[in-house]
Enzyme design. Sequence first.
Site, PDB file in Angstrom:
ATOM      1  N   SER A  13       0.865  -1.184   0.000  1.00  0.00           N
ATOM      2  CA  SER A  13       0.000   0.000   0.000  1.00  0.00           C
ATOM      3  C   SER A  13       0.901   1.232   0.000  1.00  0.00           C
ATOM      4  CB  SER A  13      -0.845   0.000   1.280  1.00  0.00           C
ATOM      5  OG  SER A  13      -1.482   1.250   1.474  1.00  0.00           O
ATOM      6  N   TYR A  23      -1.956  -1.280  10.287  1.00  0.00           N
ATOM      7  CA  TYR A  23      -1.901  -1.313   8.818  1.00  0.00           C
ATOM      8  C   TYR A  23      -0.510  -0.887   8.331  1.00  0.00           C
ATOM      9  CZ  TYR A  23      -3.831  -0.901   4.075  1.00  0.00           C
ATOM     10  OH  TYR A  23      -4.106  -1.064   2.726  1.00  0.00           O
TER      11      TYR A  23
END
Length: 257
Positions: free
Chosen positions: A142, A155
């Site tokens: 990401s 995350y």
Amino acid sequence: MARFTDKVVLITGGGSGLGRATAVRLAEEGARLALVDVSEAGLADTLAALPGGTEAHTVVADVSKDEDVDRYVTETVAKFGRIDGFFNNAGIEGKQNLTEDFTSAEFDRVVAINLRGVFLGLERVLKVMREQGSGYVVNTASVGGIRGIGNQSGYAAAKHGVVGLTRNSAIEYGQYGIRVNAIAPGAIWTPMVENSMKQLDPENPRKAAEEFIQVNPTKRYGEAHEIAAVVAFLLSDDASYINATVVPIDGGQSAKY
Ligand code: NAD
């Protein structure tokens, strides 16, 4: 000839968003597919979206569980005899909170799926690929794996970890004819991003979404098919000398953070 004729590609998180769009793209290019997801309903919807005649096998499995990963790999090899491409993609967004409020339980949950799940997939699939002497892998990191975004301890840790796993396995397995790369998507409009916007502003997620994307040079969300096109490239022979890279697909967003 279609790039994926006779190729077998395994996709985790195949029941939604980026996984589904990639399944459709690869099937259009001739691939046979093994699709893995915790959501049986999601997998059914993906099957319905595939072009007619696509050979596809679905496995309901949790990527964070050893026995489930054993099962999805074993079933794929039993069904198709090999794994040419692996899109190691399943993930969750996790809660958004300051680090002091994040909680260790939430950290463990996000890391279990987004990082441990990616490792477990690599552990099993790279063995299959080494034995067959070929194979291409794309892990989903990401922008949050190459830049800080904030309010995402679990995350961020997991996605930075995915970048580390990618580089580590790429340098180990290049000698066996195997390439391992990662993608770093920015804000791509999928159910995951919709959920994140509901967290940012439960009253008005649409407004939150509009404000959030203003940071992006293109002022728009990416679409899942725009990720699928890059994944298809990386999983194809067209990317034959690309190994250990992390490809941002973010409209330029990561240049600005
Ligand atoms: P999505 O929610 O549409 O799809 C994710 C899929 O993964 C779902 O079908 C879900 O059921 C499945 N899944 C969740 N936990 C699982 C588990 N434990 N085992 C098996 N399957 C599981 O989200 P998406 O946007 O398609 O996300 C796919 C990947 O892309 C994720 O790793 C995500 O972190 C990453 N990503 C997405 C964006 C974005 O903007 N959409 C940006 C950067 C990275």
